[in-house]
Scaffold this motif. Structure first.
Motif, short mmCIF file in Angstrom:
data_model
loop_
_atom_site.label_atom_id
_atom_site.label_comp_id
_atom_site.label_asym_id
_atom_site.label_seq_id
_atom_site.Cartn_x
_atom_site.Cartn_y
_atom_site.Cartn_z
N CYS A 227 39.25 35.81 37.96
CA CYS A 227 40.39 36.82 38.49
C CYS A 227 39.93 38.16 38.77
O CYS A 227 40.51 38.82 39.31
CB CYS A 227 41.63 36.34 38.06
N CYS B 39 40.64 33.19 29.82
CA CYS B 39 41.39 34.38 30.20
C CYS B 39 42.74 34.10 30.25
O CYS B 39 43.07 33.06 30.50
CB CYS B 39 40.78 34.60 31.92
N CYS C 117 44.53 34.04 34.12
CA CYS C 117 44.09 33.10 35.03
C CYS C 117 43.73 31.72 34.34
O CYS C 117 43.56 30.76 34.90
CB CYS C 117 43.11 33.51 35.94
N CYS D 214 37.11 39.19 33.98
CA CYS D 214 37.04 37.89 34.32
C CYS D 214 36.28 37.45 35.49
O CYS D 214 36.42 38.12 36.36
CB CYS D 214 38.64 37.81 34.07
ZN ZN Z 1 40.85 35.66 34.66
#
Ligand code: ZN
Length: 237
Positions: A230, A202, A205, A227
């Protein structure tokens, strides 16, 4: 239709719009302008105080000049008595002479005080001229800074307008529920609701994605995937 690239562009524009709004507000609250305005007010107050002091000095000087005039009249009267024959006795003449001496001493004292006040006034006038000069300079600097801020704010406002025009064109191109989802996530995540996938992670994050998730992301753009760490919308480009 490829919605995710549009959503990603919307995010870029949203961030830019926020930055421009803050920049415009910051420009308006320029600390240099505030410092200059404060200096201007201080100088104005100091100038008013000086004006007041000068007025007091002038009043005191006029008062002393009046006293000096009276004193000189008395002195002339006493001196006249010495020569016009109105006083003949030596004791009387002595008394007149003594009075004349007293008036002379008073005259010298008054003249000294007047001189001191004149010097003081000269000193105050010098300070006044300096302050007036500073006020003028301050005024010029404030005007030029205001002009600069105005121009800067104008440039920010112009770009803000361009950004908003593009946003207004793009928003209707994305399904409303996608847009709403993005906005909700962005609001909760410092303005980042959609993240690009970078090196199988991602982009926001940086947590690695599962193979299944990656496959889904690479397949197409007509489904929203999030994701797992996050919760942001993932975008593979
Ligand atoms: Zn993420």
């Amino acid at each position: 239709m490829a919605f995710l690239p549009i959503l990603f562009r919307i995010q870029e524009l949203d961030s830019r719009a926020l930055f421009l709004k803050q920049a415009r507000e910051q420009a308006a609250a320029n600390p240099n302008l505030m410092a200059l305005q404060s200096l201007y007010r201080q100088s104005e107050t100091a100038l008013a105080k000086l004006d007041n002091e000068r007025k007091k000095t002038t009043t005191a000087q006029h008062q002393l000049e009046l006293e000096l005039k009276t004193c000189l009249e008395h002195l002339r009267n006493e001196e006249a008595k010495l020569y016009n024959g109105t006083v003949v006795s030596s004791r009387g003449l002595e008394q007149v002479q003594q009075k004349a001496e007293e008036y002379k001493i008073q005259q010298a004292g008054l003249e000294d005080q007047i001189l001191n006040l004149l010097e003081e006034d000269e000193n105050l006038t010098g300070k006044q001229t300096g302050l007036q000069k500073r006020l003028k300079e301050c005024e010029r600097e404030i005007a030029s800074l205001r002009q600069e801020i105005k121009q800067q704010s104008g440039e920010f406002a112009l770009e803000e307008n361009e950004v908003n025009v593009e946003l207004a064109e793009l928003r209707p191109q994305v399904p409303p529920e996608w847009l709403e989802r993005y906005q909700r996530i962005a609001k909760a995540h410092f303005g980042i609701g959609i993240a690009k996938i970078k090196t199988d992670s991602c982009g926001a994050c940086h947590v690695g994605l599962s193979d299944g998730m990656l496959r889904k992301a690479k397949q197409g753009e007509d489904t929203l995937i999030f994701c797992e760490n996050c919760g942001r919308i993932l975008y593979y480009s």
